[in-house]
Motif scaffolding. Structure first.
Motif, PDB file in Angstrom:
ATOM      1  N   LEU A   1     -26.677  17.256   9.061  1.00  0.00           N
ATOM      2  CA  LEU A   1     -26.131  16.606   7.885  1.00  0.00           C
ATOM      3  C   LEU A   1     -25.892  15.134   8.174  1.00  0.00           C
ATOM      4  CD1 LEU A   1     -23.507  19.276   6.823  1.00  0.00           C
ATOM      5  CD2 LEU A   1     -25.758  18.907   5.863  1.00  0.00           C
ATOM      6  N   LYS A   2     -26.081  14.310   7.155  1.00  0.00           N
ATOM      7  CA  LYS A   2     -25.873  12.881   7.327  1.00  0.00           C
ATOM      8  C   LYS A   2     -24.780  12.433   6.376  1.00  0.00           C
ATOM      9  CE  LYS A   2     -30.613  12.292   8.693  1.00  0.00           C
ATOM     10  NZ  LYS A   2     -31.945  11.924   8.298  1.00  0.00           N
ATOM     11  N   LEU A   3     -23.806  11.706   6.863  1.00  0.00           N
ATOM     12  CA  LEU A   3     -22.706  11.223   6.049  1.00  0.00           C
ATOM     13  C   LEU A   3     -22.956   9.782   5.653  1.00  0.00           C
ATOM     14  CD1 LEU A   3     -19.794  12.689   8.160  1.00  0.00           C
ATOM     15  CD2 LEU A   3     -20.830  13.672   6.127  1.00  0.00           C
ATOM     16  N   LYS A   4     -22.563   9.462   4.425  1.00  0.00           N
ATOM     17  CA  LYS A   4     -22.743   8.075   3.964  1.00  0.00           C
ATOM     18  C   LYS A   4     -21.801   7.155   4.723  1.00  0.00           C
ATOM     19  CE  LYS A   4     -24.223   8.911  -0.760  1.00  0.00           C
ATOM     20  NZ  LYS A   4     -23.917   8.701  -2.173  1.00  0.00           N
TER      21      LYS A   4
ATOM     22  N   ALA B   1     -21.485   6.449   7.706  1.00  0.00           N
ATOM     23  CA  ALA B   1     -21.126   6.811   9.082  1.00  0.00           C
ATOM     24  C   ALA B   1     -22.323   6.543   9.975  1.00  0.00           C
ATOM     25  CB  ALA B   1     -20.724   8.275   9.170  1.00  0.00           C
TER      26      ALA B   1
ATOM     27  N   ILE C   1     -23.703   7.060  13.130  1.00  0.00           N
ATOM     28  CA  ILE C   1     -23.533   7.874  14.327  1.00  0.00           C
ATOM     29  C   ILE C   1     -24.595   7.468  15.325  1.00  0.00           C
ATOM     30  CG2 ILE C   1     -23.529  10.193  15.264  1.00  0.00           C
ATOM     31  CD1 ILE C   1     -22.744  11.194  12.481  1.00  0.00           C
TER      32      ILE C   1
END
Length: 137
Positions: A14-17, A19, A21
């Motif tokens: 999952l990719k968070l807006k 963020a 990483i």
């Protein structure tokens, strides 16, 4: 095969807006040269000390404990069991006193005597307490 339902699904994490990483890669340490490895070789006395230390530690020894569980249990048995705290002793004493008092009051009855007493009590109750008949019979 109804795989067309899942064609839009995308695999991966999952990719968070917002963020960012960044996974840091571990750097490999350079291998020491032969000259350095010879000077760091342990002497025979150091090897003997390590062997003695390894023999003292049992495989069940966990860090943070002074004794292994087996040794702790054995030492408790040798010492005459676990020591009770003051609160535990008071609780056991009060429990024993209550049990003795109940035995004096009720006396020791067999199962047959208890059942006869219950039947006598139930027969003395009014019809209001009787179980209603349900169904044919």
């Amino acid at each position: 095969m109804p795989s067309s339902d899942y064609t839009t699904a995308i695999g991966g994490g999952l990719k968070l807006k917002g963020a960012g990483i960044d996974k840091k890669k571990k750097k490999k340490k350079p291998k020491p040269t032969e000259d350095a490895s010879e000077s760091s070789k342990p002497t025979t006395t150091e090897v003997a000390k390590r062997d003695d230390d390894a023999a003292d530690k049992s495989p069940s020894h966990t860090p943070g404990r002074s004794l292994s569980p087996e040794k702790a249990e054995q030492s408790l048995k040798e010492a005459g069991g676990r020591r009770k705290t003051e609160a535990e002793r008071r609780h056991d004493e009060m429990r024993r006193k209550r049990m003795e008092e109940r035995m004096k009051r009720e006396g020791v009855k067999t199962h047959k005597e208890k059942v006869e007493e219950l039947n006598k009590y139930l027969s003395g109750l009014s019809e209001h307490h009787d179980m209603p008949k349900i169904g044919p019979g």
